[in-house]
Design a protein around this motif. Structure first.
Motif, mmCIF file in Angstrom:
data_model
loop_
_atom_site.group_PDB
_atom_site.id
_atom_site.type_symbol
_atom_site.label_atom_id
_atom_site.label_comp_id
_atom_site.label_asym_id
_atom_site.label_seq_id
_atom_site.Cartn_x
_atom_site.Cartn_y
_atom_site.Cartn_z
ATOM 1 N N ASN A 1 0.814 -1.214 0.000
ATOM 2 C CA ASN A 1 0.000 0.000 0.000
ATOM 3 C C ASN A 1 0.845 1.259 0.000
ATOM 4 O O ASN A 1 0.512 2.245 -0.648
ATOM 5 C CB ASN A 1 -0.959 -0.009 1.185
ATOM 6 C CG ASN A 1 -2.078 -1.004 0.969
ATOM 7 O OD1 ASN A 1 -2.681 -1.011 -0.090
ATOM 8 N ND2 ASN A 1 -2.326 -1.858 1.946
ATOM 9 N N LEU B 1 2.157 1.896 -3.487
ATOM 10 C CA LEU B 1 1.142 2.465 -4.374
ATOM 11 C C LEU B 1 0.847 3.914 -3.990
ATOM 12 O O LEU B 1 0.654 4.771 -4.846
ATOM 13 C CB LEU B 1 -0.147 1.633 -4.318
ATOM 14 C CG LEU B 1 -0.263 0.576 -5.419
ATOM 15 C CD1 LEU B 1 0.939 -0.338 -5.477
ATOM 16 C CD2 LEU B 1 -1.519 -0.245 -5.212
ATOM 17 N N LEU B 2 0.871 4.157 -2.703
ATOM 18 C CA LEU B 2 0.627 5.519 -2.201
ATOM 19 C C LEU B 2 1.701 6.478 -2.685
ATOM 20 O O LEU B 2 1.437 7.643 -2.972
ATOM 21 C CB LEU B 2 0.604 5.482 -0.671
ATOM 22 C CG LEU B 2 0.694 6.813 0.074
ATOM 23 C CD1 LEU B 2 -0.642 7.525 0.018
ATOM 24 C CD2 LEU B 2 1.088 6.589 1.524
ATOM 25 N N PHE C 1 -6.115 -5.594 -1.837
ATOM 26 C CA PHE C 1 -6.681 -4.250 -1.711
ATOM 27 C C PHE C 1 -6.946 -3.565 -3.052
ATOM 28 O O PHE C 1 -6.746 -2.363 -3.192
ATOM 29 C CB PHE C 1 -5.762 -3.355 -0.875
ATOM 30 C CG PHE C 1 -5.181 -4.032 0.335
ATOM 31 C CD1 PHE C 1 -5.948 -4.158 1.489
ATOM 32 C CD2 PHE C 1 -3.905 -4.562 0.320
ATOM 33 C CE1 PHE C 1 -5.426 -4.775 2.605
ATOM 34 C CE2 PHE C 1 -3.382 -5.196 1.435
ATOM 35 C CZ PHE C 1 -4.146 -5.302 2.569
ATOM 36 N N GLU D 1 -9.794 -0.835 -2.881
ATOM 37 C CA GLU D 1 -9.347 0.327 -2.100
ATOM 38 C C GLU D 1 -8.408 1.194 -2.927
ATOM 39 O O GLU D 1 -8.525 2.413 -2.965
ATOM 40 C CB GLU D 1 -8.607 -0.121 -0.826
ATOM 41 C CG GLU D 1 -9.494 -0.636 0.275
ATOM 42 C CD GLU D 1 -9.710 -2.140 0.178
ATOM 43 O OE1 GLU D 1 -9.576 -2.688 -0.943
ATOM 44 O OE2 GLU D 1 -10.009 -2.772 1.200
ATOM 45 N N ASN D 2 -7.455 0.536 -3.594
ATOM 46 C CA ASN D 2 -6.463 1.296 -4.337
ATOM 47 C C ASN D 2 -7.026 1.894 -5.622
ATOM 48 O O ASN D 2 -6.588 2.960 -6.045
ATOM 49 C CB ASN D 2 -5.229 0.438 -4.619
ATOM 50 C CG ASN D 2 -4.357 0.311 -3.380
ATOM 51 O OD1 ASN D 2 -3.961 1.313 -2.807
ATOM 52 N ND2 ASN D 2 -4.099 -0.907 -2.944
ATOM 53 N N ALA D 3 -7.988 1.216 -6.223
ATOM 54 C CA ALA D 3 -8.641 1.798 -7.401
ATOM 55 C C ALA D 3 -9.405 3.049 -6.965
ATOM 56 O O ALA D 3 -9.328 4.098 -7.603
ATOM 57 C CB ALA D 3 -9.595 0.789 -8.020
ATOM 58 N N GLU D 4 -10.081 2.919 -5.822
ATOM 59 C CA GLU D 4 -10.856 4.044 -5.302
ATOM 60 C C GLU D 4 -9.950 5.223 -4.954
ATOM 61 O O GLU D 4 -10.293 6.376 -5.148
ATOM 62 C CB GLU D 4 -11.599 3.584 -4.048
ATOM 63 C CG GLU D 4 -12.944 4.214 -3.859
ATOM 64 C CD GLU D 4 -13.739 3.450 -2.797
ATOM 65 O OE1 GLU D 4 -14.592 4.071 -2.193
ATOM 66 O OE2 GLU D 4 -13.480 2.248 -2.570
ATOM 67 N N LYS D 5 -8.754 4.894 -4.451
ATOM 68 C CA LYS D 5 -7.833 5.963 -4.044
ATOM 69 C C LYS D 5 -7.012 6.497 -5.212
ATOM 70 O O LYS D 5 -6.155 7.351 -5.032
ATOM 71 C CB LYS D 5 -6.901 5.444 -2.946
ATOM 72 C CG LYS D 5 -7.606 5.332 -1.623
ATOM 73 C CD LYS D 5 -6.691 4.815 -0.540
ATOM 74 C CE LYS D 5 -7.433 4.787 0.787
ATOM 75 N NZ LYS D 5 -6.858 3.798 1.697
ATOM 76 N N GLY D 6 -7.239 5.958 -6.407
ATOM 77 C CA GLY D 6 -6.604 6.545 -7.586
ATOM 78 C C GLY D 6 -5.228 6.006 -7.921
ATOM 79 O O GLY D 6 -4.461 6.648 -8.631
ATOM 80 N N PHE E 1 -10.681 -1.255 -14.217
ATOM 81 C CA PHE E 1 -9.446 -0.894 -13.520
ATOM 82 C C PHE E 1 -8.348 -1.956 -13.570
ATOM 83 O O PHE E 1 -7.221 -1.690 -13.241
ATOM 84 C CB PHE E 1 -9.744 -0.512 -12.072
ATOM 85 C CG PHE E 1 -10.172 0.905 -11.930
ATOM 86 C CD1 PHE E 1 -9.231 1.918 -11.830
ATOM 87 C CD2 PHE E 1 -11.509 1.243 -11.957
ATOM 88 C CE1 PHE E 1 -9.613 3.242 -11.731
ATOM 89 C CE2 PHE E 1 -11.902 2.566 -11.848
ATOM 90 C CZ PHE E 1 -10.951 3.567 -11.739
ATOM 91 N N ALA F 1 -15.511 4.611 1.994
ATOM 92 C CA ALA F 1 -14.953 5.890 2.449
ATOM 93 C C ALA F 1 -15.675 6.388 3.697
ATOM 94 O O ALA F 1 -15.050 6.807 4.672
ATOM 95 C CB ALA F 1 -15.051 6.913 1.338
#
Lengths: 313, 515
Positions: free
Chosen positions: B84, B87-88, B105, B108-113, B150, B450
């Motif tokens: 994570n 990716l962040l 995840f 989660e990661n698709a949602e966070k871009g 995605f 979220a």
């Protein structure tokens, strides 16, 4: 000193800087370190107030106010974590300093240089053992099935103790391990301070007929006071910061012990590790820093009221 | 030539020189191969086999797409965090990202871009074979968030990763089970008691660290509750639906008496001494212990049983007759693998997303590339036996000689060969699972987390305090502990979170005309 002392006039700032070029140069690594690791990331604390996503970045993500802080209160963890973190640090500060001073004074009284060096080295060594190894050593000493302590108890006909299930013992274990690791290192600072005490004070005390104990009581200890206060102030500043490596490696994920061993760091770590949750963990970090900041300011303010010279600023 | 002309001439020569340089430069830029980096999971191998394979593979990729592939590893130590955080960080050196919806995840990661939305045109142009194959099965829907694709799913590879107990048939027979077959979860008590009594060197079930199989294994076999894989609170899956009522969200942590029954069985096992007293702080390698007859049970999934356990046990413990009891065997309450248990995404920060897709398409669909990337160089990394099985050359040691590409993000059944190390009863086990397993009904459900993230964090905090202790039978009074846990969960807003997930399910079911 010369008879004619020129009147000190405050030099302009640039001149002052130019005069202490070399000193400043020597400070550069430390200054850069603090800027890079302590000041530059400060704006990032904004994450704590957002519903963070990578695409919008830290400042583009939607603002959610104090929502991320809610969890701290909701889970009932806030009080427990704050209490544990502060109590452990208080114990470390109080017992640590007392032990460090005692050892420094004792080292100072040892006449045989060889023995002094040997004992200093022996006490200093645990400081270099990594927390991971300390955790492994502790497990091999304390575990129920194969641990050394329980093996001894079984050999002598007693009932083995379930040490990893009894939360009550752990404050004692953790404090002891911490002291074992840090006392040797900490005592060196006090030892150096003792070395710096004007020898003529001791000679004068001896002429006045002071015994060894009286010399310690009336010369050594009072001279250590400024060092003691500065060290305590420094440690008060980090009273909200726990020794993560030690706690994590000793306790790990053992939920049975959390009541007495969970500190802010370990809790945040578990949360990020298992929850992928950067916002709430930043919120906890921010809470921790603000609380710590307030503590330093208060402690410094109190010290300044008592004796201005001992205050940090 | 006057001075002015000389200057003109000089300027012309200079200009020509510059534009020629620029021209050459742009020609070179066109010719230079694009470097594509794939983020994958695992410890970077150091035996040189990966590099040797990549040299061969890159020669082909250079020819096919003017690209070169390199791997970036997220190592196993602390992998959830590492993955994570990587990716962040928005690192633009990574182009392809290995992911999964149930364990890496992905949502989660698709949602966070972190991932680039992949348009139909882009996929058709750059990954035509992948597009066609996934499209033919109608599986692109499984990878969509808010209508955008995605990642590419590993939807053409048969495997089961449902969990259960590996145990020894020879010991079970001696313990009094007919044919050495254990058919009920609670029957393991008898097996454990026998191991405890007759095998002093072995733990009946040695476990290292947090685990909740003693609870979930029981719950799965004794309820018709089915876990919603989309919502995690830490390591726990707090929400279930029931087969009888598939559109109502409930939770086995909050409702019913089965959790208590499971906890009481766990307490019984703890009293027998099934696991170490300090299992939570123990971190040994229990898989190796199983191979060395030091534990009676090892817990993992079908794929591990079929590809590793049987082969290793037959070599290291001849006659041990390794068996697999999968959770939910009593009542058929378990799922087939979802198609996004492995998937490949393109990084939102990739400088060459089209090229990245081209490379992925070539690895996934070109047999020679596939064999190279998955199994290495024939003759040194693997051999094909006379009967068409994939085996290893003589002197090959799988623990040191592995290729280590860990490509679990787009395997294809048609390119896979049966392996010499596969369990001989593989077909039989798969058939038995096929007969029982259910399809996961919520593959296309997207839960918006979220709004409930802080609540899930709080739930995770409560569960991570109580579940490990219930699992290891450490509470003197499990009933009181469960009541206390439920109260705490209610205090942190469990119902709020449940209602939010319920709203998502309602919307999803209505949109699909299911409700």
């Amino acid at each position: 000193m010369a008879a004619k002392v020129p009147v000190e006039r405050r030099k302009p700032l640039l001149r002052q800087l130019a005069d202490s070029k070399i000193l400043l140069l020597m400070c550069v690594p430390a200054i850069v370190f603090f800027i890079v690791f302590n000041y530059a990331p400060l704006p990032g604390a904004w994450i704590a107030f957002t519903n963070f996503n990578y695409r919008d970045g830290i400042f583009g993500s939607p603002f959610v106010g104090f929502k991320n802080f809610e969890f701290l209160i909701k889970s009932g963890q806030l009080w427990l974590l704050t209490r544990n973190t502060i109590l452990y640090n208080l114990a470390f500060i109080i017992f640590g300093n007392i032990l460090q001073i005692a050892i420094a004074v004792m080292l100072n009284e040892i006449r045989s240089t060889f023995f002094k060096k040997i004992s200093q080295a022996a006490m200093f060594l645990p400081f270099f053992i990594s927390a991971v190894l300390v955790g492994v050593i502790a497990f091999n000493l304390l575990n129920y099935d194969t641990g050394a302590i329980n093996a001894l108890i079984k050999q002598t006909g007693g009932d083995p103790i379930k040490i990893y299930s009894v939360a009550g013992i752990w404050p004692l274990i953790i404090i002891m391990v911490h002291l074992w690791q840090s006392t040797g290192y900490g005592s060196i600072v006090y030892f150096a301070a003792i070395m710096g005490i004007d020898r003529s004070l001791y000679e004068a005390a001896a002429i006045d007929g002071a015994s060894a104990w009286q010399r310690i009581r009336y010369v050594t200890l009072p001279s250590l006071k400024p060092t003691f206060i500065i060290l305590v102030l420094f440690s008060l500043g980090s009273i909200m910061h726990g020794n993560f490596g030690l706690f994590w490696n000793l306790v790990g994920n053992n939920a049975a012990l959390f009541k007495t061993t969970d500190i802010i760091e370990t809790s945040v770590y578990r949360m990020v590790l298992t929850q992928n949750n950067f916002t709430t963990s930043t919120a906890v970090g921010l809470y921790q820093s603000l609380f710590g900041f307030a503590l330093v300011m208060t402690a410094n303010w109190i010290v300044r009221r008592i004796n201005k010279d001992y205050a940090l600023f | 030539m006057n001075r002015r002309n000389i200057i003109k001439l000089g300027a012309t020569i200079l200009a020509l020189g510059i534009s020629a340089n620029a021209l050459m430069g742009s020609v070179q830029a066109q010719d230079a191969p694009t470097e594509i980096t794939m983020l994958t999971m695992g410890n970077k191998p150091t035996n040189g086999r990966l590099e040797a394979m990549l040299e061969k593979l890159n020669a082909r990729l250079l020819e096919q797409a003017n690209a070169k592939l390199d791997l970036f590893y997220i190592e196993w130590a602390d992998w959830q965090t590492q993955y994570n955080v990587q990716l962040l960080s928005g690192d633009d050196n990574v182009d392809l990202i290995a992911t999964a919806t149930d364990w890496l995840f992905a949502w989660e990661n698709a949602e966070k871009g972190a991932f680039l939305p992949l348009s139909e045109e882009m996929l058709k142009a750059n990954a035509p074979k992948t597009w066609a194959q996934v499209d033919a099965k109608g599986h692109w829907d499984l990878t969509k968030l808010n209508g955008e694709i995605f990642f590419a799913p590993e939807d053409n590879y048969t495997q089961y990763t449902n969990h259960g107990f590996f145990y020894r048939g020879d010991w079970a027979t001696e313990a009094g089970f007919e044919n050495g077959e254990i058919t009920k979860f609670e029957d393991f008590t008898k097996y454990f008691e026998w191991v405890k009594a007759t095998k002093p060197d072995a733990y009946p079930w040695d476990i290292a660290g947090a685990n909740e199989a003693a609870l979930t294994g029981y719950l799965q076999g004794h309820t018709d509750l089915q876990t919603l894989q989309q919502v995690t609170a830490g390591n726990y899956f707090p929400f279930q639906t029931s087969e009888a009522d598939p559109y109502t969200v409930t939770s086995w942590y909050m409702q019913g008496d089965e959790l208590l029954a499971a906890a009481e069985l766990a307490k019984k096992w703890n009293d027998i001494g099934v696991w170490r007293e300090d299992a939570l702080n123990y971190d040994g390698d229990t898989r190796e212990e199983f191979y060395a007859a030091l534990t009676g049970v090892e817990q993992h999934h079908t794929q591990t049983y079929l590809t590793q356990i049987v082969d290793n046990m037959n070599t290291k413990q001849p006659g041990s007759d390794p068996r697999f009891f999968w959770f939910g065997k009593e009542n058929g309450n378990f799922f087939k693998d979802i198609f996004t248990h492995g998937a490949m995404a393109v990084s939102a920060n990739s400088k060459n997303p089209e090229k990245a897709l081209q490379v992925y398409d070539l690895i996934r669909n070109d047999k020679e590339n596939y064999m190279l990337f998955n199994f290495g160089i024939e003759g040194t990394d693997y051999i094909v036996t006379a009967d068409g099985k994939l085996g290893f050359p003589e002197g090959y040691d799988s623990s040191t000689d592995g290729l280590g590409t860990n490509y679990w993000w787009g395997r294809m059944d048609e390119f896979e060969l049966p392996k010499t190390s596969d369990a001989p009863n593989k077909a039989e086990i798969i058939a038995a699972l096929d007969a029982q397993a259910k399809d996961y009904p919520y593959s296309t459900l997207i839960v918006s987390k979220a709004a409930i993230d802080p609540t899930l964090a709080a739930i995770s905090g409560v569960l991570s305090e109580y579940i490990p202790q219930l699992q290891y039978g450490k509470f003197d009074d499990p009933a009181a502990a469960i009541a206390e846990m439920r109260q705490k969960l209610a205090d942190v807003g469990f119902e709020e979170a449940r209602a939010s997930v319920q709203a998502d399910i309602d919307a999803w079911a209505t949109a699909r005309g299911l409700k």
